[in-house]
Design an enzyme around this catalytic site. Structure first.
Site, PDB file in Angstrom:
ATOM      1  NE  ARG A 172      -8.572  -7.131   3.775  1.00  0.00           N
ATOM      2  CZ  ARG A 172      -7.498  -7.574   4.417  1.00  0.00           C
ATOM      3  NH1 ARG A 172      -7.597  -8.299   5.528  1.00  0.00           N
ATOM      4  NH2 ARG A 172      -6.306  -7.302   3.957  1.00  0.00           N
ATOM      5  N   GLY A 173      -7.575 -10.200   1.455  1.00  0.00           N
ATOM      6  CA  GLY A 173      -6.139 -10.456   1.484  1.00  0.00           C
ATOM      7  C   GLY A 173      -5.835 -11.532   0.448  1.00  0.00           C
ATOM      8  CB  ALA A 174      -3.500 -11.552  -2.406  1.00  0.00           C
ATOM      9  NE  ARG A 229     -11.591  -7.845  -3.682  1.00  0.00           N
ATOM     10  CZ  ARG A 229     -10.860  -7.302  -2.699  1.00  0.00           C
ATOM     11  NH1 ARG A 229     -10.622  -7.992  -1.598  1.00  0.00           N
ATOM     12  NH2 ARG A 229     -10.369  -6.086  -2.825  1.00  0.00           N
ATOM     13  CD  GLN A 277      -8.479  -2.647   3.325  1.00  0.00           C
ATOM     14  OE1 GLN A 277      -8.462  -1.421   3.450  1.00  0.00           O
ATOM     15  NE2 GLN A 277      -8.864  -3.210   2.197  1.00  0.00           N
ATOM     16  CG  ASP A 303      -3.584  -7.270  -3.404  1.00  0.00           C
ATOM     17  OD1 ASP A 303      -3.004  -6.331  -2.831  1.00  0.00           O
ATOM     18  OD2 ASP A 303      -4.487  -7.933  -2.878  1.00  0.00           O
ATOM     19  CG  ASN A 309      -0.007  -3.925  -1.487  1.00  0.00           C
ATOM     20  OD1 ASN A 309      -0.544  -5.026  -1.290  1.00  0.00           O
ATOM     21  ND2 ASN A 309       0.309  -3.119  -0.499  1.00  0.00           N
ATOM     22  CE  LYS A 310      -6.686  -2.638  -0.437  1.00  0.00           C
ATOM     23  NZ  LYS A 310      -7.819  -2.961  -1.337  1.00  0.00           N
TER      24      LYS A 310
HETATM   25  O1  MRU Z   1      -8.734  -5.361  -0.745  1.00  0.00           O
HETATM   26  P1  MRU Z   1      -8.041  -6.283   0.216  1.00  0.00           P
HETATM   27  O2  MRU Z   1      -8.211  -5.900   1.634  1.00  0.00           O
HETATM   28  O3  MRU Z   1      -8.336  -7.732  -0.045  1.00  0.00           O
HETATM   29  O4  MRU Z   1      -6.534  -5.984  -0.152  1.00  0.00           O
HETATM   30  C1  MRU Z   1      -5.576  -6.905  -0.174  1.00  0.00           C
HETATM   31  C2  MRU Z   1      -4.636  -6.619   0.846  1.00  0.00           C
HETATM   32  O5  MRU Z   1      -4.823  -7.057   1.956  1.00  0.00           O
HETATM   33  C3  MRU Z   1      -3.462  -5.813   0.582  1.00  0.00           C
HETATM   34  O6  MRU Z   1      -3.381  -5.195  -0.631  1.00  0.00           O
HETATM   35  C4  MRU Z   1      -2.254  -6.582   0.970  1.00  0.00           C
HETATM   36  O7  MRU Z   1      -1.196  -5.736   1.104  1.00  0.00           O
HETATM   37  C5  MRU Z   1      -1.912  -7.728   0.047  1.00  0.00           C
HETATM   38  S1  MRU Z   1      -2.623  -9.205   0.583  1.00  0.00           S
HETATM   39  C6  MRU Z   1      -1.475  -9.861   1.720  1.00  0.00           C
END
Ligand code: MRU
Length: 332
Positions: free
Chosen positions: A48-50, A85, A195, A235, A245-246
């Site tokens: 996970r994480g963009a 995703r 997270q 993201d 973002n999250k």
């Molecule tokens: O749903 P996730 O855990 O894949 O979410 C992405 C993230 O980790 C966050 O939104 C993050 O701040 C951006 S990715 C570095």
């Protein structure tokens, strides 16, 4: 390569990843050998994480072409990975980059080329995030007052676990720690997938002082003057600087603005979607309601929100720090 965190490691004709669904309880390595393995790992958030999703998907293309690298298979591989995703644009950016390299070449050469290009994407992510750390460190140094720690608030996990290396929002924190700038991180829990626990885990591994908070405690800490600056990841950043973002990021940005605390977004250029004019066009992933653990109660689970550019003090990328409304300078 060997000094990288084990978020994504080539292993013969497969990939090793750190299964993030097992953290922070256990650090379990998982070997991915097929397109389906990669698609599943992204979908269920083992990866996970963009930025990390983007690099992993690139390797997924290489794995998907193992037995058949013809045009039809290439198109299928892209479709399967693109559907994993929706919000993190790095996924779609990486697939577009892979496609543009591979469709120009003969099927017989595609498999090798795909591995090479995936490797380049991973290496570039590591380098970009290293530069984000360097640029962001200057911001932390500006907020430093004597021996007191600089208090950074972050949200979700935009650290090493979300990237090939260094992290995005946490890259300046790691750079500060390495430079002996005293730093402390307020880590929000990030319901419903928590997270924040991943962030706490990786900060503990690196020896960086931190404190976990419930998401809803952020406003109080900002009001009490306990936060010097907020740095979050992204993201997808639209051309006008609006940033997905999250979920929960927007509320932190509002509270930061209300209390005069600078609010920065850190992300590599691969997270900026210049084809997307504003936040209104960013697709927001709606995840399964059962992630909320609410049983049969009707529930909605949007995984991201959009922070308007006007609430963002600056965007930190590998090119430097820009006002959120002035990203055009990075378009080429
Ligand atoms: O749903 P996730 O855990 O894949 O979410 C992405 C993230 O980790 C966050 O939104 C993050 O701040 C951006 S990715 C570095």
């Amino acid at each position: 390569m060997s000094t990288r965190w084990p978020t994504l490691i080539e292993d013969g004709d497969g990939l090793l990843i750190l299964d993030q669904t097992c953290l922070p309880r256990e650090a379990v390595m998982l070997r991915l050998t097929t397109l389906d393995d990669v698609a599943k790992a992204i979908r269920v958030m083992q990866v996970r994480g963009a930025p990390l999703i983007g690099a992993t998907a690139a390797y997924g293309v290489a794995l998907g072409l193992a037995d058949d690298a013809g045009d039809a298979r290439l198109a299928d591989v892209m479709t399967i990975l693109a559907a994993t995703r929706p919000t993190a644009v790095n996924l779609h950016w990486a697939l577009a980059r892979m496609r543009s390299v591979l469709e120009k070449s003969a099927p017989a050469t595609r498999r090798n080329l795909a591995w090479q290009e995936a490797r380049a994407i991973a290496t570039e992510d590591e380098a970009a995030n290293g530069l984000i750390g360097k640029h962001g460190l200057a911001l932390l140094e500006l907020r430093r007052q004597g021996e007191r720690s600089v208090n950074v608030m972050t949200h979700c996990n935009a650290g090493r676990l979300a990237t090939v290396e260094h992290g995005t929002a946490l890259a300046p924190v790691y750079a500060a720690h390495a430079a002996d700038v005293p730093v402390h991180v307020w880590v929000s829990e990030t319901r419903p997938r928590n997270q924040g626990l991943l962030t706490a885990w990786e900060l503990a591994e690196a020896g960086v002082p931190h404190t976990l908070i419930a998401d809803n405690a952020a406003g109080l800490l900002l009001m009490q003057g306990k936060v010097d600056l907020v740095i979050v990841g992204a993201d997808r950043i639209a051309a006008n600087g609006d940033t997905a973002n999250k979920v929960g990021t927007y509320l932190k940005a509002l509270a930061a603005r209300a209390h005069g605390v600078p609010f920065y977004v850190a992300a590599p250029l691969s997270t900026i979607d210049f084809a997307c004019p504003s936040g209104a066009q960013i697709p927001i992933e709606e995840r399964a309601a059962d992630e909320l653990g609410a049983g049969d109660v009707p529930a909605a689970n949007p995984a991201f929100d959009v922070t308007p550019a006007a609430l963002i003090s600056g965007i930190i990328s590998e090119r430097g720090i820009a006002a959120a409304g002035a990203l055009e300078q990075w378009a080429s």
